[in-house]
Enzyme design. Sequence first.
Site, PDB file in Angstrom:
ATOM      1  N   GLU A  50       0.874  -1.176   0.000  1.00 32.50           N
ATOM      2  CA  GLU A  50       0.000   0.000   0.000  1.00 32.50           C
ATOM      3  C   GLU A  50       0.905   1.218   0.000  1.00 32.50           C
ATOM      4  O   GLU A  50       1.688   1.423   0.927  1.00 32.50           O
ATOM      5  CB  GLU A  50      -0.939   0.056   1.205  1.00 32.50           C
ATOM      6  CG  GLU A  50      -1.885   1.250   1.091  1.00 32.50           C
ATOM      7  CD  GLU A  50      -2.680   1.563   2.351  1.00 32.50           C
ATOM      8  OE1 GLU A  50      -3.485   2.519   2.294  1.00 32.50           O
ATOM      9  OE2 GLU A  50      -2.478   0.898   3.382  1.00 32.50           O
ATOM     10  N   ASP A  75       5.152   4.756   3.649  1.00 30.37           N
ATOM     11  CA  ASP A  75       4.847   6.182   3.807  1.00 30.37           C
ATOM     12  C   ASP A  75       6.070   6.860   4.408  1.00 30.37           C
ATOM     13  O   ASP A  75       6.820   6.231   5.157  1.00 30.37           O
ATOM     14  CB  ASP A  75       3.632   6.387   4.718  1.00 30.37           C
ATOM     15  CG  ASP A  75       2.896   7.696   4.427  1.00 30.37           C
ATOM     16  OD1 ASP A  75       3.522   8.765   4.588  1.00 30.37           O
ATOM     17  OD2 ASP A  75       1.720   7.647   4.046  1.00 30.37           O
ATOM     18  N   ASP A 124      -2.674  12.064  -2.878  1.00 31.08           N
ATOM     19  CA  ASP A 124      -2.779  13.474  -3.247  1.00 31.08           C
ATOM     20  C   ASP A 124      -2.815  13.528  -4.780  1.00 31.08           C
ATOM     21  O   ASP A 124      -1.883  13.051  -5.436  1.00 31.08           O
ATOM     22  CB  ASP A 124      -1.560  14.242  -2.725  1.00 31.08           C
ATOM     23  CG  ASP A 124      -1.671  15.743  -2.949  1.00 31.08           C
ATOM     24  OD1 ASP A 124      -2.349  16.157  -3.910  1.00 31.08           O
ATOM     25  OD2 ASP A 124      -1.053  16.498  -2.174  1.00 31.08           O
ATOM     26  N   LYS A 128      -2.042  20.520  -9.899  1.00 35.81           N
ATOM     27  CA  LYS A 128      -1.281  21.490 -10.683  1.00 35.81           C
ATOM     28  C   LYS A 128      -0.333  20.784 -11.654  1.00 35.81           C
ATOM     29  O   LYS A 128       0.312  19.801 -11.303  1.00 35.81           O
ATOM     30  CB  LYS A 128      -0.489  22.417  -9.762  1.00 35.81           C
ATOM     31  CG  LYS A 128      -1.369  23.347  -8.931  1.00 35.81           C
ATOM     32  CD  LYS A 128      -0.532  24.296  -8.098  1.00 35.81           C
ATOM     33  CE  LYS A 128      -1.426  25.241  -7.294  1.00 35.81           C
ATOM     34  NZ  LYS A 128      -0.629  26.174  -6.450  1.00 35.81           N
ATOM     35  N   ASP A 160     -11.093   9.578  -4.150  1.00 34.81           N
ATOM     36  CA  ASP A 160     -12.282  10.423  -4.199  1.00 34.81           C
ATOM     37  C   ASP A 160     -12.110  11.524  -5.240  1.00 34.81           C
ATOM     38  O   ASP A 160     -13.020  12.310  -5.465  1.00 34.81           O
ATOM     39  CB  ASP A 160     -12.529  11.077  -2.834  1.00 34.81           C
ATOM     40  CG  ASP A 160     -11.420  12.055  -2.486  1.00 34.81           C
ATOM     41  OD1 ASP A 160     -10.234  11.639  -2.474  1.00 34.81           O
ATOM     42  OD2 ASP A 160     -11.712  13.245  -2.248  1.00 34.81           O
TER      43      ASP A 160
END
Length: 223
Positions: A50, A75, A124, A128, A160
């Site tokens: 993950e 992470d 994220d 941009k 999402d």
Amino acid sequence: MGSKNKLKRFHENETFSNVVQPKREEILKGFSLKGKWNTFFKNDNPIVLELGCGKGEYTIALAQKDSTKNFIGIDIKGARFWRGAKTALEENLTNVGFIRTQIELINELFAENEVDEIWITFPDPQIKYKRTKHRLTNSDFLKKYHHILKENGVVNLKTDSEFMHGYTLGLLHGEGHEILHANHDVYKNTYSPEEVIGTQTFYEKQYLEKGKPITFIQFRINY
């Protein structure tokens, strides 16, 4: 989160047997577990990653449901996945591990054909244009994933972000990759896989309360 709390979690992570926190130099010089993750888990079960695991909620949930696979959350923010690592130890989940590092170094952490599946949950979207290189489904990242994935390995993207969903679908179509499953609202689609709708992260629940649809893509990378 206060700085004292963060420091406490950093120190606790150092004592956790299921957490690996290599320095960047150590990784680049030759990471000791690359190609040898079976020694970490003490078995030869399939490996599922993950990426950007946050608190490790998805890593833990998947591991709880399938003891025949090994799950690794990655992470850079160790104070976040501290919760997941601690839960895994408390519940004696021996098929869970966490790595604190940058995802861009993934090819230095795993050998060619060492990974069976990758999950990217609520990344994220880096909307941009100048942030394109940081999107976890851009071409450069796909090539990294392809290198470490086994021949029939798959990547799952749950988000999402309509932008991230659309960007990824467009890229996959454009580069000729194999899309196995895709929909724009997993909770309104009766064919959504159980591992997609059966697990919800903290932020996912917040998105759902706001009425935001959750999208999903599962694909194979072809180069």
